[in-house]
Design a protein around this motif. Structure first.
Motif, mmCIF file in Angstrom:
data_model
loop_
_atom_site.group_PDB
_atom_site.id
_atom_site.type_symbol
_atom_site.label_atom_id
_atom_site.label_comp_id
_atom_site.label_asym_id
_atom_site.label_seq_id
_atom_site.Cartn_x
_atom_site.Cartn_y
_atom_site.Cartn_z
ATOM 1 N N THR A 151 79.048 31.810 13.991
ATOM 2 C CA THR A 151 77.683 31.549 13.573
ATOM 3 C C THR A 151 77.669 30.856 12.211
ATOM 4 N N ARG A 152 76.507 30.350 11.827
ATOM 5 C CA ARG A 152 76.392 29.711 10.514
ATOM 6 C C ARG A 152 76.660 30.712 9.396
ATOM 7 N N SER A 153 76.206 31.956 9.555
ATOM 8 C CA SER A 153 76.476 32.980 8.539
ATOM 9 C C SER A 153 77.965 33.271 8.429
ATOM 10 N N GLN A 154 78.654 33.321 9.573
ATOM 11 C CA GLN A 154 80.097 33.548 9.546
ATOM 12 C C GLN A 154 80.827 32.366 8.905
ATOM 13 N N TYR A 155 80.356 31.158 9.196
ATOM 14 C CA TYR A 155 80.930 29.978 8.544
ATOM 15 C C TYR A 155 80.768 30.079 7.034
ATOM 16 N N GLU B 43 80.367 40.700 -3.661
ATOM 17 C CA GLU B 43 80.597 39.355 -4.181
ATOM 18 C C GLU B 43 80.298 38.297 -3.126
ATOM 19 N N ILE B 44 80.614 38.616 -1.874
ATOM 20 C CA ILE B 44 80.278 37.692 -0.782
ATOM 21 C C ILE B 44 78.768 37.575 -0.646
ATOM 22 N N ALA B 45 78.088 38.709 -0.652
ATOM 23 C CA ALA B 45 76.623 38.727 -0.474
ATOM 24 C C ALA B 45 75.928 37.891 -1.540
ATOM 25 N N GLU B 46 76.424 37.960 -2.778
ATOM 26 C CA GLU B 46 75.795 37.232 -3.874
ATOM 27 C C GLU B 46 75.971 35.725 -3.755
ATOM 28 N N ARG B 47 76.963 35.281 -2.984
ATOM 29 C CA ARG B 47 77.259 33.855 -2.869
ATOM 30 C C ARG B 47 76.755 33.236 -1.572
ATOM 31 N N MET B 48 76.178 34.027 -0.693
ATOM 32 C CA MET B 48 75.690 33.507 0.579
ATOM 33 C C MET B 48 74.521 32.556 0.363
ATOM 34 N N ILE B 49 74.488 31.468 1.136
ATOM 35 C CA ILE B 49 73.361 30.541 1.077
ATOM 36 C C ILE B 49 72.128 31.203 1.672
ATOM 37 N N ASP B 50 72.270 31.747 2.879
ATOM 38 C CA ASP B 50 71.209 32.540 3.505
ATOM 39 C C ASP B 50 71.565 34.004 3.323
ATOM 40 N N ARG B 51 70.673 34.773 2.748
ATOM 41 C CA ARG B 51 70.944 36.184 2.516
ATOM 42 C C ARG B 51 71.123 36.912 3.845
ATOM 43 N N ALA B 52 72.264 37.544 4.032
ATOM 44 C CA ALA B 52 72.562 38.270 5.266
ATOM 45 C C ALA B 52 72.344 39.755 5.040
ATOM 46 N N PRO B 53 71.658 40.439 5.975
ATOM 47 C CA PRO B 53 71.360 41.853 5.772
ATOM 48 C C PRO B 53 72.569 42.773 5.903
ATOM 49 N N ASP B 54 73.608 42.339 6.605
ATOM 50 C CA ASP B 54 74.741 43.222 6.858
ATOM 51 C C ASP B 54 76.051 42.438 6.740
ATOM 52 N N ILE B 55 76.555 42.324 5.521
ATOM 53 C CA ILE B 55 77.806 41.605 5.282
ATOM 54 C C ILE B 55 78.979 42.314 5.950
#
Length: 207
Positions: A86-90, A108-120
């Motif tokens: 998915t785009r989030s996984q990419y 740290e991953i969550a803070e750098r995501m382009i689209d905020r993901a609810p469950d990293i």
């Protein structure tokens, strides 16, 4: 906008901005406006939304930004789907590639995501199940897991990159260097304004 070609993450913009009153809300409806605003109308946007008139220049600019972002996301979605992610996984893989051979903790991953993901955690779990990511444990905190992109993950990104670059670059083919600089600057102003208003709301919560 989506930073596709780069695997690096830039510095976070400071939230220390002057507190300003938020601008008037911009309606997103397609009801005809009585303002008669048509000056310099974006013809591509008008065709895409089948809308011949906008309330004002602010509404037109906001809709143009949203539609352009959606168009680019659709392109990236198609490439990701063809490669089984998915785009989030990419996005997670892109972030981890930027710090390889090191890794990032979940926050740290969550803070750098382009689209905020609810469950990293779930995103990383699925990537790990595909062999694209592995986990290690933090040196300072053994309870903290660190996600690291694997060789398989790097190879997947290498296969995807030419297609992503070609597809997204075609959307910007008619832009001059000055146009691109202006686009980046204006998008940055949107981000700064959003952070300023968010800071104001935190400092003065509604009672």
């Amino acid at each position: 906008m989506i930073g596709i070609p780069s695997g690096q993450t830039g510095p976070r913009t400071s939230a220390a901005f002057a507190l300003v009153a938020p601008p008037p809300a911009v309606p997103l409806c397609d009801k005809p406006s009585h303002s008669g605003y048509k000056e310099g109308m974006n013809e591509a946007l008008s065709r895409r939304l089948r809308q011949t008139q906008f309330a004002d220049s602010r509404q037109e600019a906001l809709l143009a930004l949203l539609v352009a972002a959606s168009t680019l996301n659709t392109i990236v979605d198609a490439v990701c789907d063809a490669h089984g992610i998915t785009r989030s996984q990419y996005n997670v893989l892109r972030i981890l590639r930027g710090v390889h051979p090191q890794g990032h903790a979940r926050r740290e991953i969550a803070e750098r995501m382009i689209d905020r993901a609810p469950d990293i955690t779930r995103l990383v779990d699925r990537l790990q199940a595909q062999g694209l990511v592995k986990r290690s444990w933090g040196k300072d905190d053994q309870r903290q897991s660190i996600a690291v992109i694997t060789a398989k993950g790097l190879k997947l990104l290498a296969r995807m990159q030419p297609k992503l670059e070609a597809q997204t670059a075609s959307c910007l083919a008619d832009f001059s260097d000055g146009d691109l600089a202006d686009l980046s600057r204006l998008c940055g102003l949107v981000l700064e304004s959003a952070e300023s208003h968010a800071s104001s709301r935190r400092a003065h919560p509604a009672t």
